[in-house]
Write an enzyme that holds these catalytic residues in place. Sequence first.
Site, short mmCIF file in Angstrom:
data_model
loop_
_atom_site.label_atom_id
_atom_site.label_comp_id
_atom_site.label_asym_id
_atom_site.label_seq_id
_atom_site.Cartn_x
_atom_site.Cartn_y
_atom_site.Cartn_z
N MET A 145 1.94 13.05 -2.33
CA MET A 145 1.57 14.07 -1.36
C MET A 145 2.09 15.43 -1.80
SD MET A 145 1.67 12.04 2.19
CE MET A 145 3.39 11.72 1.96
N LYS A 186 12.76 11.30 3.49
CA LYS A 186 13.41 12.52 3.02
C LYS A 186 14.12 13.23 4.17
CE LYS A 186 11.33 14.87 -0.19
NZ LYS A 186 10.14 15.55 -0.75
N GLY A 239 -1.79 -28.94 -1.16
CA GLY A 239 -2.43 -28.32 -2.31
C GLY A 239 -3.16 -27.10 -1.80
N THR A 240 -2.44 -25.99 -1.76
CA THR A 240 -3.00 -24.84 -1.05
C THR A 240 -4.09 -24.11 -1.82
OG1 THR A 240 -1.10 -23.58 -1.80
CG2 THR A 240 -1.01 -24.46 0.42
N SER A 257 2.00 -33.37 0.07
CA SER A 257 2.19 -32.14 -0.68
C SER A 257 0.94 -31.29 -0.46
CB SER A 257 2.38 -32.45 -2.17
OG SER A 257 2.54 -31.24 -2.88
N ARG A 302 7.76 20.46 2.40
CA ARG A 302 7.57 19.22 1.64
C ARG A 302 7.17 18.08 2.58
NH1 ARG A 302 11.57 19.00 -3.18
NH2 ARG A 302 12.49 21.07 -3.12
N GLY A 325 5.14 11.63 -5.54
CA GLY A 325 4.12 12.48 -6.15
C GLY A 325 2.77 12.36 -5.52
N HIS A 384 6.44 11.07 -14.02
CA HIS A 384 5.49 10.36 -13.18
C HIS A 384 5.18 8.98 -13.74
CE1 HIS A 384 1.36 9.25 -11.92
NE2 HIS A 384 1.81 9.63 -10.74
N ARG A 426 17.72 9.18 -1.91
CA ARG A 426 17.06 7.97 -1.41
C ARG A 426 17.54 6.81 -2.26
NH1 ARG A 426 10.99 9.52 -3.57
NH2 ARG A 426 11.57 9.82 -5.75
N CYS A 447 2.41 -27.52 -3.35
CA CYS A 447 2.35 -27.42 -4.81
C CYS A 447 1.22 -26.52 -5.28
CB CYS A 447 2.26 -28.80 -5.45
SG CYS A 447 0.75 -29.68 -5.02
N TYR A 501 10.20 -28.65 0.67
CA TYR A 501 10.35 -27.95 -0.60
C TYR A 501 9.06 -27.21 -0.96
CZ TYR A 501 7.51 -31.63 -2.70
OH TYR A 501 6.48 -32.46 -3.01
#
Lengths: 882, 882
Positions: free
Chosen positions: B106, B26, B765-766, B763, B95, B104, B455, B339, B830, B850
């Site tokens: 603060m 602001k 595999g997470t 690949s 403000r 909203g 809000h 803003r 993947c 990829y």
Amino acid sequence: MPRYVYFFANGSADGDKDMKDLLGGKGANLAEMTRVGLPVPPGFTVTTEACRIHLREGRIPEGLPAEVNEALARLESIRDRRFGDRKRPLLVSVRSGAAASMPGMMDTVLNLGLNDETVAGLAEDAGDARFAYDCYRRFVQMYARVVLRLPGDDFEARLQAKKRARGVNQDTELDAESLQELAGEFRALVRERTGREFPSNPEEQLWGAIEAVFGSWMNERAIHYRRVHRVPADAGTAVNVQTMVFGNLGHDSGSGVAFTRNPSTGEKRLFGEFLPNCQGEDVVAGIRDPLAIEAMREWSPQAYTELVTTCDRLEQHYRDLQDIEFTVERGRLYMLQTRAGKRTAEAAVKIAVDLVGEGLLTERDAVLRVSPEDLELFLHPRIDPTAQVDVLLKGLPASPGAAAGIVVLDPDEAVAQGEAGHSVVLVRQETSPDDFHGMVVAQAILTARGGMTSHAAVVARGMGKPCVVGAKELDADAEGRGFLVRGQLIEKGSWITVDGSSGRVLRGKVATVQPQLTAEIRGLMGWADRFRRLGVRTNADTPEDARRARELGAEGIGLVRTEHMFFEGDRIDAMREMIVARDSAGRRRALAKIEPMQHADFEGIFAAMDGFPVTIRLLDPPLHEFLPHAGPEIEDLAVKMGMSKQQLTALVERVREANPMLGHRGCRLGITYPEITEIQARAIFKAAVAVQRRGVVVEPEIMIPLVADVEELRRQRAIIDRIAGEVFAEAGLRVEYSVGTMIELPRACVTAQAIAEEAEFFSFGTNDLTQTVFGISRDDAGSFLPFYVERGIYKADPFQTLDEEGVGRLIEMGVSEGRRARPKLKVGICGEHGGDPRSVAFCHRAGLDYVSCSPYRVPVARLAAAHAALAEVGERYQAVAV
Amino acid sequence: MPRYVYFFANGSADGDKDMKDLLGGKGANLAEMTRVGLPVPPGFTVTTEACRIHLREGRIPEGLPAEVNEALARLESIRDRRFGDRKRPLLVSVRSGAAASMPGMMDTVLNLGLNDETVAGLAEDAGDARFAYDCYRRFVQMYARVVLRLPGDDFEARLQAKKRARGVNQDTELDAESLQELAGEFRALVRERTGREFPSNPEEQLWGAIEAVFGSWMNERAIHYRRVHRVPADAGTAVNVQTMVFGNLGHDSGSGVAFTRNPSTGEKRLFGEFLPNCQGEDVVAGIRDPLAIEAMREWSPQAYTELVTTCDRLEQHYRDLQDIEFTVERGRLYMLQTRAGKRTAEAAVKIAVDLVGEGLLTERDAVLRVSPEDLELFLHPRIDPTAQVDVLLKGLPASPGAAAGIVVLDPDEAVAQGEAGHSVVLVRQETSPDDFHGMVVAQAILTARGGMTSHAAVVARGMGKPCVVGAKELDADAEGRGFLVRGQLIEKGSWITVDGSSGRVLRGKVATVQPQLTAEIRGLMGWADRFRRLGVRTNADTPEDARRARELGAEGIGLVRTEHMFFEGDRIDAMREMIVARDSAGRRRALAKIEPMQHADFEGIFAAMDGFPVTIRLLDPPLHEFLPHAGPEIEDLAVKMGMSKQQLTALVERVREANPMLGHRGCRLGITYPEITEIQARAIFKAAVAVQRRGVVVEPEIMIPLVADVEELRRQRAIIDRIAGEVFAEAGLRVEYSVGTMIELPRACVTAQAIAEEAEFFSFGTNDLTQTVFGISRDDAGSFLPFYVERGIYKADPFQTLDEEGVGRLIEMGVSEGRRARPKLKVGICGEHGGDPRSVAFCHRAGLDYVSCSPYRVPVARLAAAHAALAEVGERYQAVAV
């Protein structure tokens, strides 16, 4: 072109004892004995390289026939006999001999060179037709089995039939005519079975035997043996071709095997067995009961004296216990084999220590002479001296240690029962290499026949399994229902206990205890401690365990699991009350009830470890382990907790986990329920203050389990430091302590640098680390891991031997990253790998400060640590094997 | 000493728009607008640095009072008014304004500087006593709530009582006398509650307000908001002190908020709300229904024109949609804030593309203007156009997307029901910041009051949740039993569906569908594709999914899970028969039944992905998933399988696992049951041959799951290559294919070099990798992981955002080691992380080829990949927030 044939005769040899890889153990030692001037029948060794080419390419290597022919010509010239000659035929033995000893696993052919014509020459030359035809029938029988791969049973049946027909009991009682008939019948049987004549050309016989020995490397027994004993699969075997000397040349001839010292106790006294008028295979096969070696003294004082002198020379030369084979031909001694003798761990230690006393070994050599694996075997259980025992029968104490199991009568059943989770004792009339797979799974082995050097005895000692052999009152042939002892049936499936140290077989399942350390072991351990760099601690949860481990040389506790402090007796009620509590105050109230008990637990452990560090792991298991799962138990608890059954069932359901190993456990408990960490810290510090006041030197190391991120450690540490401050302020006394963490998750290894900022020590929890690195639940691995190990997909069970490529690499990363943040970070290991010799060697190389293992493995770890340190300067343990 | 105060007035300012970190959004934009010459009331900004010192040290920073006093003096001089002056009092607003927008969250105090004396001066000066006392009562009310922390309800009750007493409905109808009385009553209430007089000294008031704003940074709402929106906790807020302009100075005054374009659709047209004779807070709070911004044109043509011009200038200047606040005082426009406006993803895309068309942005800038997270929000579900709907009521379409849930009436209940696993719609008369925690868990939000900038609307758009506001026919006050629509009760707990795109609220649970891509998004995606290096594939198990993903830009399939090919319909019977079979032949017989069906499955997928690679993962789940667990199902199956119930129960028990995640699954199935690998390979190759014959370009990549050691891959590969050979020989046709592996175990990462010898692609595999690296079971993590994330122990949920320090480091190791063995190794990911923007950025940096994600995330991944590539050359997305 490489050289494939190494000759030895009359005091000179092409090879020597250091050429085992090329000549095999047997060949290298035949050369060595020849060089030393011992009486060895001349012969030559075909190299393992020739075998490898044969295995790889399926053909006789180029150039080998010419070398063999040349060597044969030299033998003919030396012995003044000719291969295939009708008058003075040359006979040879053809034996396998790999670099690593594989007793009985591969094949041998004796008396090679006989046919219908040469046998007559042999008879005339020896002046003994019975002898010549005994050799002939033996040759045809062995050749048919080994080279032509015909089943031995048919031949054995003919032999037995012939004995019945002649009304005699022993093979030796058959006369020349019967034996000649038998040889004829054997050849006819070969013709019948193979559709071809038995080969009569000695050269054809020789090449058949050589190729059969090459091929025997890949027989099933040999493959299985190598897998169990971790012998490389591509080493191949050498072939030893040696002129025959004859133990079956009448009553002044014979064959025997001996150890230069007692391989079971280590006692310095010739130990062995002897059988007059036989060939060597008869002794080992246990077909007739042999005589004790001492009986030779009367039989032929000269041969006995020569044997004793020869054994002394071998020990001086090899500086170790030797296991020998010999033949006496008409009163004259010939050495057929020598090798470092397999021995019990107790004997290994005693011999090593004695040899130091005799000036033959240095202390360092002695430490290297005993393998940690052997020491581990020695630490097997024994019969509890206070147990009531009911002795069923007695036999020879062939392999020490005691074990109980249910009676099984054949190797396949042993495997089946073993897979079903039963402990088994394999009971056999006698064992043969075909029984090997059953022996592997058996807890103990019991045979009716055979001596201390019989197949069962040698194999059992090699595997460290209790074994009793030659239990004459036992008859294993009870139509498969069990075995008979003096006519009484012991049913299969019933429990017996085998005490291989005393030779006793006991009824039922008798309690066993762990052994005490002998003076020799204590001496050896003292030397080992001088060489090692790695510290050795123990995993111990009670003062009793701590004291025991200390006696065995532990230098602290590397892991106190505190689970039992929440489970025992009434304590679990308080723990359950905590789980059920709605808020922190309720949880604190519940836990406060068990704090004083835990305080007492810790005091006992600290006092037992006076002067040494004690690493305490905070509570680790998932919450559901504290709750009941079955109906009635839930009802009981619901009443106790003042809840409805429905409420409690819902709660139990809520804390049940799909994968508890990866669930709400470890420091996740202490994070979500900080009250647990508080009460544990308070009990530890109060106990430490109390014992320090009494003069005990206490060094608590508080270990946070299952940390994945430094933040977990930071927050748990803050609680511990706060409680320490409170307790010390109240007591007016400070205790030095440290806070560290288990490194048991891959993420902890890769973020070790950050974690070390908050940790004063790391302890690798390799059980869980192995589970997460491999993604294998130990509880569930039974469905595929044995298959994996058996098929060689994994080189070893990673829960037994630390996986260096995967888990090990993460450990190395953890150590180096951790020390980057904190150069003096103390690093240990407290998984079960801490007592595994190969894993201990890895820990040494990875720069750890200590290993921690179960109390009974402490001596093993101490010795392994010494070996690892000596290996670093190039001195390695050489396996006792030829 | 740093400078704490930045002044702005009359066309010049100490700060500018790039100083958000120091001046807050602001403050920085007030300075910028002043510099640009826009009508901004003069004032000054106290820096975030001052706030940080105050938070840290609990005191006003040294030197700040002097700077504030100097700035006040400048304001007095510029405005020719004095702080506390009885004649011409200077009034200010105070403000908050942080670097990141926290709407909203603060606090603000308006009309500061009033007391019993200055109010009289204000009345006289303005010629309007009613206005002056309205300001006074507002000031006391706000100050009491914000600075003195008294509950606002009591004051609101007095205001309502006063209106009742005066017989009026609107605040604006209260006369000067009533407002004066009210101010007096408010002050008395303060005295009563606090025991102290309301502060009448303006300087005391100012410092109270400044400290209150500083302190509001740590209020609970703000902490919660920061946690959800990942705003750093230690940034602090700036404080803006500005001379008051008055929207409540009669009918030619007013306040409003506006967006320079429609933030919901992106349409280029001023969009906002306006309320005559009020102060700004009234508009946002939704106390009176505001007028549409167009209504201003009639009310004050001059002010409206000035507003439109100003908005144009702001857009030209900031090159983006602006969200502004303004006040009109007696016909004259003042800008109070600008803003970058929050917007829907659809609007973000349209605006970015339009701005390119308007010459204000480059294509590259446009790509960077849309965050992948926003795009993800846009891809939320919508009402299925083919669904039958029963419209309950209509309101304003405040935040697009559609979702169903059960009706809940307060935020705490929303949390409780959400935790119990229910989908909820939060229904409120209007929302306030105190409702935030309930909005977080709700699937959708519905309010009776408030406009598009209320809000509820702002917060819902920020979180991407469907929201309908201003549904006038709704009365949420039905004594907690539910809500009323035209008198009819909709009970709480009943299902409704909120369509935030159309403003409709539907009865029941209506089906939703995924959106189509708009032309703008397709355009933007085309630009994004030009900048990215990372390929984007999809995870798809069916031809339908494959086609859909292709439309969304997928360049192949990165993961076909084949589980359903064993589960569907009758196939599970064959699978069960296989599990029950005693030998390999029996297993083969069982599986042969489903091979033709699988062949057809693969043909469909290959045809849908014509020209693109298709990565097929072989069977992965543990066997027990194929068996029933409950009583009756077991009985049925036993009959089908021809087993006894006991036998089947025993079998089910045997395959049940303690930790199935770490059990007999993945390639361990194919190793122990090679028949499974054979049938899958055969179905794949037969399908590939069939489609290739039809002219489809097919590129199968066969992926072995859960490899821990290269040997597993080697053996599975041998089977696949053998089957390929058989199928191709039979067909007389070859298909190019490759074999690779999932890297989803830590051990695979650290032994990647060895594995890459056998793998043509990796690949990651997470999902599983994260489970094993952290030792956390995703199924069980609910008991502690939310706690961990909430308390900041873990920075993020590692299953949502890839853990770079731990999992990421192992991925990097896997990539570099793998490429050491095989430089051209193709590497992808993947896991579900493949569609998470931050994780995609990591994959780009880690050098992957990829990512593969679910079809609807493909556009998100494409955009994220473009951002990652642009970030590499220093161009980053700037979050749309002030």
